[in-house]
Design a protein around this motif. Sequence first.
Motif, PDB file in Angstrom:
ATOM      1  N   ASN A 191      24.161  13.464  77.474  1.00  0.00           N
ATOM      2  CA  ASN A 191      23.371  14.370  76.643  1.00  0.00           C
ATOM      3  C   ASN A 191      23.094  15.687  77.359  1.00  0.00           C
ATOM      4  O   ASN A 191      22.957  16.735  76.723  1.00  0.00           O
ATOM      5  CB  ASN A 191      22.049  13.715  76.237  1.00  0.00           C
ATOM      6  CG  ASN A 191      22.233  12.679  75.152  1.00  0.00           C
ATOM      7  OD1 ASN A 191      23.228  12.688  74.438  1.00  0.00           O
ATOM      8  ND2 ASN A 191      21.279  11.782  75.022  1.00  0.00           N
ATOM      9  N   HIS A 192      23.031  15.653  78.684  1.00  0.00           N
ATOM     10  CA  HIS A 192      22.742  16.861  79.440  1.00  0.00           C
ATOM     11  C   HIS A 192      23.948  17.784  79.579  1.00  0.00           C
ATOM     12  O   HIS A 192      23.794  18.929  80.005  1.00  0.00           O
ATOM     13  CB  HIS A 192      22.213  16.506  80.829  1.00  0.00           C
ATOM     14  CG  HIS A 192      20.835  15.904  80.808  1.00  0.00           C
ATOM     15  ND1 HIS A 192      19.820  16.402  80.021  1.00  0.00           N
ATOM     16  CD2 HIS A 192      20.312  14.841  81.458  1.00  0.00           C
ATOM     17  CE1 HIS A 192      18.734  15.671  80.206  1.00  0.00           C
ATOM     18  NE2 HIS A 192      18.998  14.724  81.063  1.00  0.00           N
ATOM     19  N   ILE A 193      25.135  17.312  79.258  1.00  0.00           N
ATOM     20  CA  ILE A 193      26.308  18.185  79.350  1.00  0.00           C
ATOM     21  C   ILE A 193      26.752  18.675  77.979  1.00  0.00           C
ATOM     22  O   ILE A 193      27.709  19.434  77.880  1.00  0.00           O
ATOM     23  CB  ILE A 193      27.496  17.500  80.065  1.00  0.00           C
ATOM     24  CG1 ILE A 193      28.149  16.448  79.169  1.00  0.00           C
ATOM     25  CG2 ILE A 193      27.069  16.898  81.394  1.00  0.00           C
ATOM     26  CD1 ILE A 193      29.453  15.912  79.711  1.00  0.00           C
ATOM     27  N   THR A 194      26.040  18.267  76.925  1.00  0.00           N
ATOM     28  CA  THR A 194      26.520  18.590  75.586  1.00  0.00           C
ATOM     29  C   THR A 194      26.442  20.075  75.250  1.00  0.00           C
ATOM     30  O   THR A 194      27.243  20.565  74.454  1.00  0.00           O
ATOM     31  CB  THR A 194      25.753  17.788  74.513  1.00  0.00           C
ATOM     32  OG1 THR A 194      24.341  17.971  74.698  1.00  0.00           O
ATOM     33  CG2 THR A 194      26.096  16.328  74.577  1.00  0.00           C
ATOM     34  N   GLU A 195      25.504  20.822  75.831  1.00  0.00           N
ATOM     35  CA  GLU A 195      25.449  22.263  75.554  1.00  0.00           C
ATOM     36  C   GLU A 195      26.723  22.932  76.055  1.00  0.00           C
ATOM     37  O   GLU A 195      27.336  23.741  75.348  1.00  0.00           O
ATOM     38  CB  GLU A 195      24.235  22.906  76.217  1.00  0.00           C
ATOM     39  CG  GLU A 195      24.146  24.406  75.937  1.00  0.00           C
ATOM     40  CD  GLU A 195      22.961  25.068  76.610  1.00  0.00           C
ATOM     41  OE1 GLU A 195      22.968  26.307  76.695  1.00  0.00           O
ATOM     42  OE2 GLU A 195      22.038  24.358  77.046  1.00  0.00           O
ATOM     43  N   ALA A 196      27.144  22.591  77.263  1.00  0.00           N
ATOM     44  CA  ALA A 196      28.376  23.150  77.807  1.00  0.00           C
ATOM     45  C   ALA A 196      29.575  22.681  76.989  1.00  0.00           C
ATOM     46  O   ALA A 196      30.522  23.446  76.750  1.00  0.00           O
ATOM     47  CB  ALA A 196      28.539  22.747  79.270  1.00  0.00           C
ATOM     48  N   LEU A 197      29.555  21.429  76.549  1.00  0.00           N
ATOM     49  CA  LEU A 197      30.642  20.894  75.735  1.00  0.00           C
ATOM     50  C   LEU A 197      30.728  21.633  74.406  1.00  0.00           C
ATOM     51  O   LEU A 197      31.813  21.996  73.943  1.00  0.00           O
ATOM     52  CB  LEU A 197      30.424  19.399  75.496  1.00  0.00           C
ATOM     53  CG  LEU A 197      31.399  18.672  74.565  1.00  0.00           C
ATOM     54  CD1 LEU A 197      32.829  18.834  75.066  1.00  0.00           C
ATOM     55  CD2 LEU A 197      31.036  17.204  74.465  1.00  0.00           C
ATOM     56  N   HIS A 198      29.584  21.896  73.794  1.00  0.00           N
ATOM     57  CA  HIS A 198      29.527  22.637  72.531  1.00  0.00           C
ATOM     58  C   HIS A 198      30.140  24.021  72.698  1.00  0.00           C
ATOM     59  O   HIS A 198      30.948  24.465  71.875  1.00  0.00           O
ATOM     60  CB  HIS A 198      28.073  22.745  72.072  1.00  0.00           C
ATOM     61  CG  HIS A 198      27.890  23.471  70.781  1.00  0.00           C
ATOM     62  ND1 HIS A 198      27.727  24.833  70.721  1.00  0.00           N
ATOM     63  CD2 HIS A 198      27.863  23.032  69.498  1.00  0.00           C
ATOM     64  CE1 HIS A 198      27.596  25.207  69.456  1.00  0.00           C
ATOM     65  NE2 HIS A 198      27.665  24.140  68.695  1.00  0.00           N
ATOM     66  N   ASN A 199      29.792  24.696  73.776  1.00  0.00           N
ATOM     67  CA  ASN A 199      30.347  26.025  74.030  1.00  0.00           C
ATOM     68  C   ASN A 199      31.844  25.973  74.278  1.00  0.00           C
ATOM     69  O   ASN A 199      32.588  26.893  73.909  1.00  0.00           O
ATOM     70  CB  ASN A 199      29.642  26.666  75.228  1.00  0.00           C
ATOM     71  CG  ASN A 199      28.194  27.010  74.925  1.00  0.00           C
ATOM     72  OD1 ASN A 199      27.828  27.219  73.768  1.00  0.00           O
ATOM     73  ND2 ASN A 199      27.362  27.048  75.947  1.00  0.00           N
ATOM     74  N   MET A 200      32.308  24.893  74.922  1.00  0.00           N
ATOM     75  CA  MET A 200      33.732  24.740  75.184  1.00  0.00           C
ATOM     76  C   MET A 200      34.509  24.621  73.869  1.00  0.00           C
ATOM     77  O   MET A 200      35.583  25.202  73.706  1.00  0.00           O
ATOM     78  CB  MET A 200      33.984  23.508  76.059  1.00  0.00           C
ATOM     79  CG  MET A 200      35.417  23.367  76.540  1.00  0.00           C
ATOM     80  SD  MET A 200      35.663  21.866  77.550  1.00  0.00           S
ATOM     81  CE  MET A 200      34.568  22.228  78.930  1.00  0.00           C
ATOM     82  N   VAL A 201      33.960  23.869  72.916  1.00  0.00           N
ATOM     83  CA  VAL A 201      34.603  23.728  71.614  1.00  0.00           C
ATOM     84  C   VAL A 201      34.659  25.075  70.916  1.00  0.00           C
ATOM     85  O   VAL A 201      35.686  25.471  70.364  1.00  0.00           O
ATOM     86  CB  VAL A 201      33.857  22.705  70.732  1.00  0.00           C
ATOM     87  CG1 VAL A 201      34.458  22.666  69.323  1.00  0.00           C
ATOM     88  CG2 VAL A 201      33.917  21.312  71.358  1.00  0.00           C
ATOM     89  N   LEU A 202      33.564  25.823  70.954  1.00  0.00           N
ATOM     90  CA  LEU A 202      33.530  27.135  70.307  1.00  0.00           C
ATOM     91  C   LEU A 202      34.544  28.095  70.918  1.00  0.00           C
ATOM     92  O   LEU A 202      35.157  28.898  70.217  1.00  0.00           O
ATOM     93  CB  LEU A 202      32.121  27.735  70.417  1.00  0.00           C
ATOM     94  CG  LEU A 202      31.044  27.122  69.519  1.00  0.00           C
ATOM     95  CD1 LEU A 202      29.693  27.730  69.852  1.00  0.00           C
ATOM     96  CD2 LEU A 202      31.368  27.333  68.045  1.00  0.00           C
TER      97      LEU A 202
END
Length: 224
Positions: free
Chosen positions: A167-178
Amino acid sequence: MLLTQTQRLTLVEQVACQIQGKIENGEWRVGMRIPPEPELMEQLQVSRNTLREAIRALTYAGLLKTRQGDGTYVCSSSVLGSVIEKVIKHTDRLESLEVRYALEREAAALAASRRSEEDLEAIRTCLDKCREAAGRQDLKTYAHWDVEFHKMVIAASHNQLMGNLYNHITEALHNMVLDTEDFKNAAFYHDSHDLLYQAIANRDCPQAEEAVRLYIEKARTKMC
């Protein structure tokens, strides 16, 4: 070895701990604007200077972010989460992908052996939402549900520590998808995610791991 005398918390530290507690127990969620200074001063029975010092400390720790003229917002659910997010932002993308692979592969195998019917329903919902967003070419919504899909797979592993870390890496993951998704490969990701869903539904651990390998390898190829 002599023991040193323990130090009592200062008033600023006490206030910071109380605010941190509200964040970590979910009472104040990420993205939420915290109450204004006068209200907090009244609740905590402290001066403006004490409150501001506590907020400054939590801002430095990465839990809060002050927007000039707008207020102070929660930007991370824990100090650990803030640290992990900062590290990921300064980490090579390929290395981040390798960490994702390690977490998601193990979670997929665990989910295949431990999932419940409720877990399957949550995963299926995310897949359907992804397809709907892709059909509208809505990248922001697609990225949200893509991340939620992976979070639901992690949740289906029923490993709380793994879930907290992911859950703590999901912000970076979200940005990676974008940053990387252009819908040219949407069909491939839908198919590999569907394969993962079916493997989890069928309690097929090896197939679940293979599905993760397929979409991670595709992401790796796009980076190279």
